[in-house]
Design a protein around this motif. Sequence first.
Motif, PDB file in Angstrom:
ATOM      1  N   GLU A 106       0.037  -4.799  -1.113  1.00  0.00           N
ATOM      2  CA  GLU A 106       0.800  -3.555  -1.290  1.00  0.00           C
ATOM      3  C   GLU A 106      -0.128  -2.345  -1.211  1.00  0.00           C
ATOM      4  O   GLU A 106       0.217  -1.328  -0.601  1.00  0.00           O
ATOM      5  N   ALA A 490       7.558  -5.829  -1.141  1.00  0.00           N
ATOM      6  CA  ALA A 490       7.867  -5.342  -2.492  1.00  0.00           C
ATOM      7  C   ALA A 490       8.674  -6.377  -3.268  1.00  0.00           C
ATOM      8  O   ALA A 490       8.422  -6.611  -4.463  1.00  0.00           O
ATOM      9  N   THR A 493       6.327  -9.232  -4.282  1.00  0.00           N
ATOM     10  CA  THR A 493       5.424  -8.835  -5.360  1.00  0.00           C
ATOM     11  C   THR A 493       6.161  -8.746  -6.686  1.00  0.00           C
ATOM     12  O   THR A 493       5.659  -9.208  -7.720  1.00  0.00           O
TER      13      THR A 493
END
Length: 559
Positions: A106, A490, A493
């Motif tokens: 990220e 995203a 994660t």
Amino acid sequence: MSGLFGTFNVAKRGMSAQQKALDVVSHNIANANTEGYSRQRATMEASRPFGMPSMNNAMGPGQLGTGVQISSISRIRDGFLDYQVRTENGTSGLYEGREEFLTQIEGIMNEPSDTGVSTLLTKVFNSWGDLSLHPESSNSRTVVAQQSKALTDELNNTYNQLIKLKGNSQEVIKQNVVDINNMLDQINVLNQQVISVKVGGNEPNDLMDKRDLLVDQLSAKFGISIDKKGLGGEDLKADGYDAYLVKSIGKDDVSRFSYVSSIELKDKNDPTQGYNVTYYKNGDMSQKSETISMQLTPGQYKELDQCRVLLADKAGNVEKADGTLNLFLPKTGELQGYMSVQADIDKYVNELNNLAKGIAFSINAVHSGSATATEEDLFFVNSTDPTAAGEQSINAGNISIKKAIIDDVMLIKVGIGDTPGPTDGKRALAISSLRDIRLAIQDIDAGKTRAEFLTGKFDLDATLGVNMVKSNLNGMTVSGYFTDIVNRLAVQTQEAKRIVKNHGLLLAGLDESRTSISGVSLDEEMANMIQFQHAYQANAKIISTVDELLDVVINGLKK
């Protein structure tokens, strides 16, 4: 033996037993903060009495006790809680490993931000739109060139950072291989020491605590299964594998792990020659490496590249079955987390390559007016091979702006005509409108050419008067494709973080339950200490009393 001397011996045994119990209490208190320590308990029982049943004493008053003795010093441990903790350790380790590297991915993607790929894509298309309004302006052309270069630089940087991160994950795997082998060797030694002490009739409590602590740590690396054996021995395997990692009998007939450091083609110009697979025994890179020559299919290469861990014998020699390597692919644990992240990195690198290639193919096609690559009309090129043939090999790591265009922005084609220079701006407007065109970027592969990518989707636009890429209903816009990459990252994660948090709470609860059973309570130990102290003093008082009575018997008769 009865009489005063018998009473004396009873009190003496009592003092000895209470003293040993106090020693156990002292040991518990001293290790109250020792990781992995299980509190111990001295079990007392009545010693063998006098007057065992016989013909001579059958009518007597009964057996006469001889006091107390310590029958055992045992540790307090719940095996089922150990099993639960180790199972959860594996799941928690898996997602902790994933979270660690997904968070770094990220950071590399750097989205959303003012300097990320998404913002730079918007700036590139905006600059082409501005150029269409001012086709005569060299400044507008310079902005197009510089914004496009900023985009390619960011794609290059993102690609290189992801490749570097993959290398870092492999370094972590290598270190884990070394640590795991060391743990297994220590567990093996402790296993044999436990058995030796048990054979001598004693309880190796502290040795078993050390072994259990190492097993707990190992369970976070990969899933394990344990078979309890006689005399406190344990046999240990990895879940899903028959090979023993620790054995109570035949301790040398066990497996270890080796680390693959490189997988290289023997001849880069002839892939059919196969690969040289270089590995280090037991992951020890201070020793000489070993190399195996073998054939690998693309799938086998990918699996070996992402795994890197081989099941080997105790000396670290890899085991081969039917000409293939015995890969170690655990289902849970930190190792699996690091391995799975490599697959994620490969996927994101591949998707970035598709993005770079899709941008290059579409803009180059409209800029040149042709679905076939020609060297003189390229805008984006492969920095390692800036020819028309090199366009096929463009990826996020090598995409760049043609150097001639950077040196002379007037070479940028702006209008309907084929000749570069100040014209009507229709071609620049067509390139700007590519931001809304749906491209089959997801279908691009390493060998696809521009012509194959644009088959049936490149034709004259009647409004603009230039050849234009047509939308593919099954495709995505360039910005939409990259946004989808970022969104999936995203989600992955956040999933890893959520599972780490949830399993952290679950593990904390299990640890609390285990600590309530096996942990040392200073309040409880202080209460036990006072209890044993009073018992010791009472036994000492009996000895003192017996001494006075003996004095009466021995010296009182003289009077």
